[in-house]
Design a protein around this motif. Structure first.
Motif, PDB file in Angstrom:
ATOM      1  N   TYR A 100      29.502  45.275 -10.981  1.00  0.00           N
ATOM      2  CA  TYR A 100      29.199  43.844 -11.453  1.00  0.00           C
ATOM      3  C   TYR A 100      30.345  42.945 -10.891  1.00  0.00           C
ATOM      4  CZ  TYR A 100      25.586  45.468 -14.481  1.00  0.00           C
ATOM      5  OH  TYR A 100      24.229  46.074 -14.844  1.00  0.00           O
ATOM      6  N   LYS A 151      29.946  39.149 -12.571  1.00  0.00           N
ATOM      7  CA  LYS A 151      30.691  38.774 -13.751  1.00  0.00           C
ATOM      8  C   LYS A 151      31.861  38.445 -13.133  1.00  0.00           C
ATOM      9  CE  LYS A 151      28.798  42.138 -17.207  1.00  0.00           C
ATOM     10  NZ  LYS A 151      29.262  43.157 -18.175  1.00  0.00           N
ATOM     11  N   TYR A 193      15.039  48.278 -12.755  1.00  0.00           N
ATOM     12  CA  TYR A 193      14.864  46.728 -13.075  1.00  0.00           C
ATOM     13  C   TYR A 193      13.639  46.406 -12.124  1.00  0.00           C
ATOM     14  CZ  TYR A 193      18.684  46.426 -16.107  1.00  0.00           C
ATOM     15  OH  TYR A 193      19.488  46.265 -17.242  1.00  0.00           O
ATOM     16  N   MET A 206      23.783  38.651 -17.270  1.00  0.00           N
ATOM     17  CA  MET A 206      24.290  39.850 -17.313  1.00  0.00           C
ATOM     18  C   MET A 206      24.461  40.248 -18.786  1.00  0.00           C
ATOM     19  SD  MET A 206      24.800  40.206 -14.525  1.00  0.00           S
ATOM     20  CE  MET A 206      25.459  41.989 -14.813  1.00  0.00           C
ATOM     21  N   LEU A 242      22.142  40.232 -20.681  1.00  0.00           N
ATOM     22  CA  LEU A 242      20.637  40.852 -20.811  1.00  0.00           C
ATOM     23  C   LEU A 242      20.613  42.178 -20.375  1.00  0.00           C
ATOM     24  CD1 LEU A 242      18.086  38.036 -20.257  1.00  0.00           C
ATOM     25  CD2 LEU A 242      18.422  39.586 -22.266  1.00  0.00           C
ATOM     26  N   LEU A 243      21.505  42.270 -18.933  1.00  0.00           N
ATOM     27  CA  LEU A 243      21.585  43.660 -18.425  1.00  0.00           C
ATOM     28  C   LEU A 243      22.294  44.456 -19.050  1.00  0.00           C
ATOM     29  CD1 LEU A 243      21.243  42.392 -14.591  1.00  0.00           C
ATOM     30  CD2 LEU A 243      19.402  42.948 -16.362  1.00  0.00           C
ATOM     31  N   ASP A 244      23.581  43.963 -19.686  1.00  0.00           N
ATOM     32  CA  ASP A 244      24.293  44.901 -20.217  1.00  0.00           C
ATOM     33  C   ASP A 244      23.830  45.645 -21.494  1.00  0.00           C
ATOM     34  OD1 ASP A 244      26.676  44.565 -18.810  1.00  0.00           O
ATOM     35  OD2 ASP A 244      27.423  43.031 -19.976  1.00  0.00           O
TER      36      ASP A 244
END
Ligand code: ADP
Ligand code: MG
Lengths: 218, 377
Positions: free
Chosen positions: A51, A57, A95, B370, B372-374
């Motif tokens: 990420y 991130k 996803y 992020m 949400l994905l975490d």
């Protein structure tokens, strides 16, 4: 293309107790042609590393440089555009969008010339051994087949950087190796980071790192 | 298909589409039809009560005869074109909401034609009442509303609930904006044995464009209890009764608007919330947050416009169907082309778009892809 991670750290504050150090001063370089394997048990910070590298991130400290430009110097719009055009991300959890058929899922990153991309999507599906009608929807597929769709989606735009988060976790070993072959075929124009806890799939890797508790072992 | 396309989404979630579409469509229909009924009713009242008064001012004796001095003063006034002896009677029609009194003017022959001309009404069938006869002409809408055809008889002598005194034979039908009827003054004079009908009632026709000035003058005359009927008086009365109806209507209107907006925006909130993971994935792949947000707003806009258009189309079809099969024949024409009929219905999609946009905004302002994905990691 060159991606450099410099002293990359990410600390999650925790409400009760000490903060979690998910990534601890990691240094890494990816160039076109590199297949960097990162091995680590779950919780070691593999996903976090990807990420951060992809700019999804922001690091607590350290920086990621893409062709010597700090990702932190780009605004969200620029990062989004870059991700769409030149990054391919294979998420640990696939996803796929449930309401789109497989073809549309693979074509998610495609903005222009969809007919041509659709042809390419079918070709990718073939290479990956995804032997299903692409008009079907994700819920009709096995977890492994969904994984293959997610791989095809990450590759459809010919990305120059590929981040793969345990891309073979839900696949049998034969299919897993086929996926790795397919990824390796992108190396002539792309660099990639593949994180996994399965050493066996990394035989094409140009470099392998061990990640433990957010630290890369020397 | 564009991955952001609402079509793809709603093809899979038809129930959600219906839940957002139907309330808007139904509210539009309800408001349109209620409003059409009410506006039509008020419009009918307006045609009977106000439009007619644009041609004259009248004074009717109440208890005491009208003084001949007053009549002479009016006749001499510069804004007066003609003072005609006239007895006012009336007959009732019913709208979907109320009873409406329609004036029947008992006039001598030249005055009858003159007033018809000034009211811009004309014969569509039959003929005008002969002087001295018990004949009557009524506006076509009035006759239909009362279920009468040429040749039929009407009046309080035949039907005690009828407000039109006496007994008349319908000999002709009128058309025009003003709702009214005409009968012979000579006949009334014979029946009641009256020599000077002016003392019982007069109708004053103004010089062209001088109605307002004439009304101003008449309003200050000593009428000693005689009844004045003029445009300002009847307009004020109608406005008052219409306002009472509109107050009720506005309450219904606001309630429908609010309930609908709250319902659909709540649903939008839930549906959008359930799609946040999808938005998170798109954002992670590289779709811009702004584009996803704007797309959601656009979807809501299009959905509401479609729902409203469908609702309006349906209710217009229903209204036109009823109009053709029933309302016209029954002398209760629906007013459909007035902005007043459309406006409240058009507010429905507007209110729900706004409420839904607020709901979507509140989700996007807190959307952290992020995180949400975490949660899945
Ligand atoms: N959003 C978060 N908040 C707090 N802690 C997190 C969050 N995401 C990950 N972590 C923690 O960071 C560490 C590394 O996580 P992750 O990168 O997902 O590991 P891996 O992918 O190797 O399984 C774990 O201890 C995990 O619990
Ligand atoms: Mg992980």
């Amino acid at each position: 293309m060159q991606l450099d991670a410099f002293e990359l750290s990410l600390v999650y504050p925790v409400l009760s107790g000490p903060p979690v150090v998910a990534l601890d001063h990691v240094n890494l370089t990816v160039r076109t042609g590199d297949l960097i394997g990162v091995l680590g048990p779950s919780g070691s910070g593999k996903s976090t590393l990807l990420y951060l590298l992809a700019g999804l991130k922001k690091p607590s400290s350290g920086a990621v440089f893409l062709d010597n430009q700090d990702l932190a110097s780009h605004n969200d719009d620029e990062l989004e555009r870059r991700r769409l055009a030149s990054f391919g991300f294979i998420f640990q959890r696939h996803y796929l969008l449930p309401h789109l058929d497989l073809l549309d899922n693979i074509l998610l990153p495609v903005q222009h010339n969809r007919p041509q991309a659709a042809e390419k999507a079918r070709q990718l599906a073939g290479e990956l051994g995804l032997d299903v009608d692409l008009k079907r929807r994700p819920h009709e597929l096995s977890v492994g087949q969904r994984q293959l769709v997610a791989v095809a989606r990450a590759l459809i735009n010919d990305p120059v950087l590929i981040f793969a988060d345990e891309p073979t976790a839900s696949l049998d070993s034969e299919t897993g190796l086929r996926v790795m072959d397919c990824l390796a075929r992108q190396l002539h124009r792309a660099g990639m980071v593949v994180v996994t806890h399965d050493f066996k799939i990394l035989h094409q890797a140009t470099e392998i790192h061990q990640l433990r508790d957010g630290r890369i072992l020397a | 298909m564009n991955p952001l396309s609402a079509l793809a989404y709603y093809r899979c979630f038809r129930k959600r589409l219906l839940l957002l579409f139907l309330p808007v469509m139904l509210c539009v229909m309800v408001l349109f039809l209620i409003q059409a009924v009410i506006v039509s009713s008020i419009q009918l009242e307006h045609r009977a009560f106000v439009v007619t008064r644009k041609a004259y001012t009248s004074i009717q004796a109440k208890g005491k005869p009208i003084s001949l001095d007053t009549i002479a003063a009016i006749r001499l006034h510069e804004n007066t074109a003609r003072v005609a002896p006239c007895i006012l009677s009336h007959t009732e029609i019913t709208s979907l909401l109320s009873r409406i009194g329609v004036r029947v003017y008992l006039l001598g022959d030249p005055d009858m034609r003159l007033l018809m001309e000034r009211m811009d009404v004309s014969l569509v069938s039959g003929r005008l009442p002969a002087a001295g006869s018990d004949e009557i002409v009524l506006h076509d809408v009035v006759a239909r509303n009362k279920g009468l055809a040429v040749g039929d008889r009407l009046g309080s002598d035949l039907d005690p609930s009828e407000t039109l005194l006496g007994a008349y034979t319908l000999v002709g039908l009128l058309e025009g904006d003003a709702l009214c009827g005409f009968a012979s003054l000579e006949n009334w004079q014979t029946v009641h044995d009256v020599a000077v009908p002016e003392e019982y009632g007069i109708l004053v026709m103004p010089q062209p464009g001088r109605l307002a000035a004439l009304n101003q003058f008449v309003a200050y005359l000593p009428l000693s209890g005689n009844e004045l009927s003029s445009l300002p008086v009847s307009t004020a009365t109608l406005t008052e009764s219409a306002n009472r109806i509109y107050l009720l209507l506005n309450t219904v209107f606001v309630a429908v608007l609010l309930i609908n907006a709250i319902c659909v925006s709540f649903l939008t909130y839930l549906f959008t919330l359930s799609r946040s993971r999808e938005f998170a994935v798109l954002n992670a792949i590289g779709y811009s947050r702004r584009a996803i947000f704007q797309r959601s707003l656009l979807d809501v806009l299009i959905l509401n416009l479609l729902a409203a258009a469908t609702g309006l189309l349906f209710s217009l079809l229903v209204a036109l169907g009823l109009q053709a099969t029933f309302f016209l024949a029954a002398g209760r024409p629906l007013t459909l082309l007035s902005l007043q009929v459309w406006l409240p219905a058009l507010c429905v999609p507007l209110a729900s778009v706004l409420a839904e946009m607020v709901a979507i905004r509140s989700i996007f302002s807190r959307l952290d892809p992020m995180q949400l994905l975490d949660q899945d990691a």
